[in-house]
Motif scaffolding. Structure first.
Motif: not given
Length: 264
Positions: A179-186, A188-194, A210-212, A220-222
């Protein structure tokens, strides 16, 4: 004497404009009429378009049916239904949005909206600062101060938003790492700060995420990209502002001290 030739000039790499080429025109000063009505706190831009199309708006005494006409809200006399539109007092609200409400003024499907939470308050027109989808809940800000809203929504501001998310799984370190590594969806690179574990039960757990960034249905997509089911999603903070003990479905004005938190 033979005519001297000028030495060739070094190329800048940029094409030279043709003699007849015209420079792009700058936008005329002011803002569009529809935006002016929104900035003055009368209504949303969509509602302003309707008012203009119906011939209910005058500028300097003349009916205007072009919503893109440029005006100066501070100087031009703008009237709706014969009454002059003046700037409303600035209002800053926080709402504890329940699940099931949509973040819009009017809904064609006649669903409940976040404006239902404002029924008991005497307010000028206010707009949501960002969105929470229908299934999400928690802290939502509303205001008629467009500069304040734009500052919070500007991606360059990186205002942190904290969510408590109940998932239908028990996270281990491998899941958290994914989850912390993120994911590319459609695309878009989706990541979280923590992403951290708040607590775990027998088959579900709560994460603090936490996201910024303000991407659509970001969390939800991540999580969905990693096959993690979201059971509840509650926003508990925007920047330094905490949801606190505000009851679900209720709204209140921000205090001067809370507003000052966003001035730094």
């Amino acid at each position: 004497m033979p005519e001297r030739r000028k030495p060739p000039q070094p190329s800048t790499g940029r094409p030279r404009p043709s003699p007849g080429a015209s420079r792009p025109r700058a936008n005329p000063p002011g803002v569009s009429l529809c935006r002016a009505l929104s900035k003055l706190g009368l209504c949303s831009r969509k509602q302003a378009e309707i008012l203009v199309a119906e011939g209910r708006v005058r500028v300097a005494g003349k009916i205007v049916r072009n919503g893109s006409m440029r005006v100066d809200p501070g100087r031009d006399r703008i009237e709706v239904d014969g009454s002059r539109v003046v700037a409303e007092r600035k209002v800053y609200l926080m709402i504890n949005k329940p699940r099931g409400l949509v973040t819009t003024r009017d809904d064609p499907q006649d669903r409940g909206t976040v404006y239902d939470c404002l029924a008991e308050l005497d307010l000028p027109f206010v707009s949501p600062v960002g969105r929470l989808d229908k299934a999400s809940e928690g802290l939502l800000l509303m205001t008629n101060d467009t500069r304040f809203a734009q500052r919070l929504l500007d991606p360059a501001s990186h205002v942190a938003k904290i969510y408590h998310v109940q998932i239908g799984a028990l996270p281990d370190e491998a899941m958290l790492a994914r989850l912390r590594a993120g994911a590319t969806v459609d695309g878009e690179l989706l990541t979280a700060r923590s992403i951290d574990v708040l607590r775990s039960g027998t088959s579900t757990a709560w994460l603090e995420i936490t996201v910024d960034e303000g991407r659509n249905r970001h969390i939800r997509r991540l999580l969905g990209a990693h096959d993690v089911e979201v059971l509840r999603l509650v926003r508990v903070a925007i920047g330094p502002l905490q949801l606190g003990e505000l009851a679900k479905g209720k709204a209140r004005h921000l205090t001067a001290e809370e507003l000052a938190l966003f001035q730094g």
